[in-house]
Enzyme design. Structure first.
Site, PDB file in Angstrom:
ATOM      1  N   ALA A  68       0.863  -1.183   0.000  1.00 34.24           N
ATOM      2  CA  ALA A  68       0.000   0.000   0.000  1.00 34.24           C
ATOM      3  C   ALA A  68       0.897   1.229   0.000  1.00 34.24           C
ATOM      4  O   ALA A  68       2.057   1.164   0.430  1.00 34.24           O
ATOM      5  CB  ALA A  68      -0.890  -0.015   1.234  1.00 34.24           C
ATOM      6  N   GLY A 113       0.587  -5.010   0.969  1.00 35.85           N
ATOM      7  CA  GLY A 113      -0.626  -5.077   0.154  1.00 35.85           C
ATOM      8  C   GLY A 113      -0.378  -5.735  -1.201  1.00 35.85           C
ATOM      9  O   GLY A 113      -1.304  -6.286  -1.805  1.00 35.85           O
ATOM     10  N   GLU A 136       4.427  -5.196   7.352  1.00 37.37           N
ATOM     11  CA  GLU A 136       3.650  -4.136   8.012  1.00 37.37           C
ATOM     12  C   GLU A 136       4.096  -3.879   9.448  1.00 37.37           C
ATOM     13  O   GLU A 136       4.070  -2.738   9.911  1.00 37.37           O
ATOM     14  CB  GLU A 136       2.151  -4.480   7.990  1.00 37.37           C
ATOM     15  CG  GLU A 136       1.495  -4.342   6.627  1.00 37.37           C
ATOM     16  CD  GLU A 136       1.593  -5.577   5.756  1.00 37.37           C
ATOM     17  OE1 GLU A 136       2.378  -6.494   6.094  1.00 37.37           O
ATOM     18  OE2 GLU A 136       0.889  -5.634   4.741  1.00 37.37           O
TER      19      GLU A 136
HETATM   20  N1  CAA Z   1       4.529   3.217  -0.740  1.00 34.35           N
HETATM   21  C1  CAA Z   1       4.912   4.383  -1.299  1.00 34.35           C
HETATM   22  N2  CAA Z   1       6.107   4.543  -1.929  1.00 34.35           N
HETATM   23  C2  CAA Z   1       6.918   3.473  -1.986  1.00 34.35           C
HETATM   24  C3  CAA Z   1       6.583   2.226  -1.419  1.00 34.35           C
HETATM   25  C4  CAA Z   1       5.321   2.116  -0.782  1.00 34.35           C
HETATM   26  N3  CAA Z   1       4.885   0.970  -0.274  1.00 34.35           N
HETATM   27  N4  CAA Z   1       7.606   1.370  -1.628  1.00 34.35           N
HETATM   28  C5  CAA Z   1       8.557   2.056  -2.310  1.00 34.35           C
HETATM   29  N5  CAA Z   1       8.145   3.323  -2.520  1.00 34.35           N
HETATM   30  C6  CAA Z   1       8.857   4.397  -3.203  1.00 34.35           C
HETATM   31  C7  CAA Z   1      10.004   4.943  -2.374  1.00 34.35           C
HETATM   32  O1  CAA Z   1       9.528   5.900  -1.447  1.00 34.35           O
HETATM   33  C8  CAA Z   1      10.905   5.526  -3.422  1.00 34.35           C
HETATM   34  O2  CAA Z   1      10.356   6.748  -3.832  1.00 34.35           O
HETATM   35  P1  CAA Z   1      11.334   8.055  -4.016  1.00 34.35           P
HETATM   36  O3  CAA Z   1      12.272   7.664  -5.124  1.00 34.35           O
HETATM   37  O4  CAA Z   1      10.370   9.140  -4.382  1.00 34.35           O
HETATM   38  O5  CAA Z   1      12.031   8.236  -2.713  1.00 34.35           O
HETATM   39  C9  CAA Z   1      10.728   4.551  -4.591  1.00 34.35           C
HETATM   40  O6  CAA Z   1       9.500   3.864  -4.358  1.00 34.35           O
HETATM   41  C10 CAA Z   1      11.821   3.512  -4.688  1.00 34.35           C
HETATM   42  O7  CAA Z   1      11.928   2.869  -3.423  1.00 34.35           O
HETATM   43  P2  CAA Z   1      13.301   2.700  -2.636  1.00 34.35           P
HETATM   44  O8  CAA Z   1      14.226   3.836  -2.943  1.00 34.35           O
HETATM   45  O9  CAA Z   1      12.970   2.446  -1.201  1.00 34.35           O
HETATM   46  O10 CAA Z   1      13.882   1.373  -3.331  1.00 34.35           O
HETATM   47  P3  CAA Z   1      14.890   0.315  -2.696  1.00 34.35           P
HETATM   48  O11 CAA Z   1      15.291  -0.577  -3.827  1.00 34.35           O
HETATM   49  O12 CAA Z   1      15.954   0.973  -1.907  1.00 34.35           O
HETATM   50  O13 CAA Z   1      13.980  -0.531  -1.661  1.00 34.35           O
HETATM   51  C11 CAA Z   1      12.029  -1.725  -0.980  1.00 34.35           C
HETATM   52  C12 CAA Z   1      12.938  -1.328  -2.139  1.00 34.35           C
HETATM   53  C13 CAA Z   1      12.773  -2.682  -0.045  1.00 34.35           C
HETATM   54  C14 CAA Z   1      10.818  -2.454  -1.578  1.00 34.35           C
HETATM   55  C15 CAA Z   1      11.579  -0.474  -0.198  1.00 34.35           C
HETATM   56  O14 CAA Z   1      11.090   0.477  -1.121  1.00 34.35           O
HETATM   57  C16 CAA Z   1      10.515  -0.731   0.813  1.00 34.35           C
HETATM   58  O15 CAA Z   1      10.791  -1.250   1.876  1.00 34.35           O
HETATM   59  N6  CAA Z   1       9.245  -0.347   0.502  1.00 34.35           N
HETATM   60  C17 CAA Z   1       8.157  -0.461   1.434  1.00 34.35           C
HETATM   61  C18 CAA Z   1       7.661  -1.890   1.560  1.00 34.35           C
HETATM   62  C19 CAA Z   1       6.564  -1.982   2.574  1.00 34.35           C
HETATM   63  O16 CAA Z   1       6.752  -1.729   3.749  1.00 34.35           O
HETATM   64  N7  CAA Z   1       5.352  -2.393   2.127  1.00 34.35           N
HETATM   65  C20 CAA Z   1       4.211  -2.543   2.990  1.00 34.35           C
HETATM   66  C21 CAA Z   1       3.389  -1.311   2.993  1.00 34.35           C
HETATM   67  S1  CAA Z   1       2.124  -1.355   4.230  1.00 34.35           S
HETATM   68  C22 CAA Z   1       0.836  -2.188   3.525  1.00 34.35           C
HETATM   69  O17 CAA Z   1       0.923  -2.697   2.418  1.00 34.35           O
HETATM   70  C23 CAA Z   1      -0.392  -2.225   4.379  1.00 34.35           C
HETATM   71  C24 CAA Z   1      -1.453  -3.156   3.943  1.00 34.35           C
HETATM   72  O18 CAA Z   1      -1.432  -4.318   4.258  1.00 34.35           O
HETATM   73  C25 CAA Z   1      -2.581  -2.687   3.217  1.00 34.35           C
END
Ligand code: CAA
Length: 262
Positions: A68, A113, A136
């Site tokens: 998400a 998500g 999460e």
């Molecule tokens: N939401 C919004 N933006 C996101 C995102 C997310 N879930 N995941 C990545 N992005 C964005 C980053 O903010 C970044 O944007 P900017 O360039 O503008 O800064 C871009 O995508 C690239 O991401 P990274 O620079 O972080 O890339 P990376 O290769 O260094 O890392 C990753 C990759 C490990 C996937 C890391 O991006 C990450 O940990 N993302 C979040 C994963 C996460 O926690 N997901 C769960 C969300 S909560 C949820 O889903 C709730 C639910 O159950 C409904």
């Protein structure tokens, strides 16, 4: 039928809709606008008789869906977070209940998500580069799109507990070993493999496929006795189709069946 969306690419070929989540700069994170369009896409493709099956994948080199949209999550409060969670659940349920087979072609990060969406699809095929997880708890929240419901059903309670409570990320081969994905293939073979599975499904009776999806989906959400009753009714309904006459007679006449897909 032409499809035009802000956050998706949708193309239909050989009766298969390839739906690509197209927000690569945010690793295809599920913003509200993505979810609104997904809701429409599920309805539209379900109603399109030229579409017999749907493959979902993610744009870009890195991600299927990284979860998400965390910036939007950060703006929620205790009241609207519950509403938001229910809304995600309803849309994923609509995807799960689609009448045609769906495959998640998981081509990279499949987190939060994103993993919950993949689990709402009927099947999951992963590239060797895919990574799965429910991170999460790292954000101080829990899965909100039925991850706590679907993951234990796919991998069992203990492994689901471990994945959700640690929030750790696992590789595609580990996801395969746990039963989270059907198959792992090389990155450049991912879509071909999904198309191959879909075409193998299309060799069968279309209505039988539809009723089998319905029976499996209902069977997992009700008691075995009620599930068996639904299965028996759908089994009976198969006898109202031309396909059942064709399939049964073709076997007896020692020839290949010619099924109708509608
Ligand atoms: N939401 C919004 N933006 C996101 C995102 C997310 N879930 N995941 C990545 N992005 C964005 C980053 O903010 C970044 O944007 P900017 O360039 O503008 O800064 C871009 O995508 C690239 O991401 P990274 O620079 O972080 O890339 P990376 O290769 O260094 O890392 C990753 C990759 C490990 C996937 C890391 O991006 C990450 O940990 N993302 C979040 C994963 C996460 O926690 N997901 C769960 C969300 S909560 C949820 O889903 C709730 C639910 O159950 C409904």
């Amino acid at each position: 039928m032409p499809y035009d969306y802000e956050n998706f690419l949708v193309e239909v070929k050989d009766n298969i809709a390839l739906v690509t989540f197209n927000r690569p700069k945010a690793l295809n994170a599920l913003s509200k606008s993505v979810m609104e369009e997904l809701d429409t896409i599920a309805d539209t493709l379900n109603a399109d008789d030229d579409v017999w099956g749907v493959i979902f994948t993610g744009a870009g080199e890195k991600a299927f869906i990284a979860g998400a949209d965390i910036k939007e999550l950060a703006a929620l409060n205790a009241i609207n977070a519950a509403d938001y969670s229910r809304w995600l659940q309803e849309i994923f349920m609509k995807v799960e209940m689609m009448r045609k087979p769906t495959i998640a072609a998981v081509n990279g990060f499949c987190l939060g998500g994103g993993c919950e969406f993949a689990m709402a699809c009927h099947m999951r095929v992963a590239s060797e580069t895919a990574r799965f997880g429910q991170p999460e708890v790292h954000l101080g929240v829990i899965p909100g799109a039925m991850g706590t419901i679907r993951l234990p059903r796919l991998v069992g309670k203990g492994l689901a507990m471990e994945l959700i409570l640690t929030g750790k990320m696992i590789r595609a081969n580990e996801a395969y070993r746990l039963g989270l994905v059907n198959k792992v293939v090389a990155e450049d073979e991912l879509l071909d493999e999904c198309f191959k599975i879909m075409k193998a499904i299309f060799n069968n009776g279309g209505l039988a496929v539809r009723y089998a999806i319905e029976s499996i989906n209902h069977g997992l959400t009700t008691t075995p006795a009620e599930g068996g009753n639904i299965e028996a009714n759908l089994f009976g309904l198969c006898y109202a189709t031309e396909d059942s006459k064709e399939g049964l007679n073709a076997f007896i006449e020692k020839r290949d069946p010619r099924f109708l897909w509608k």
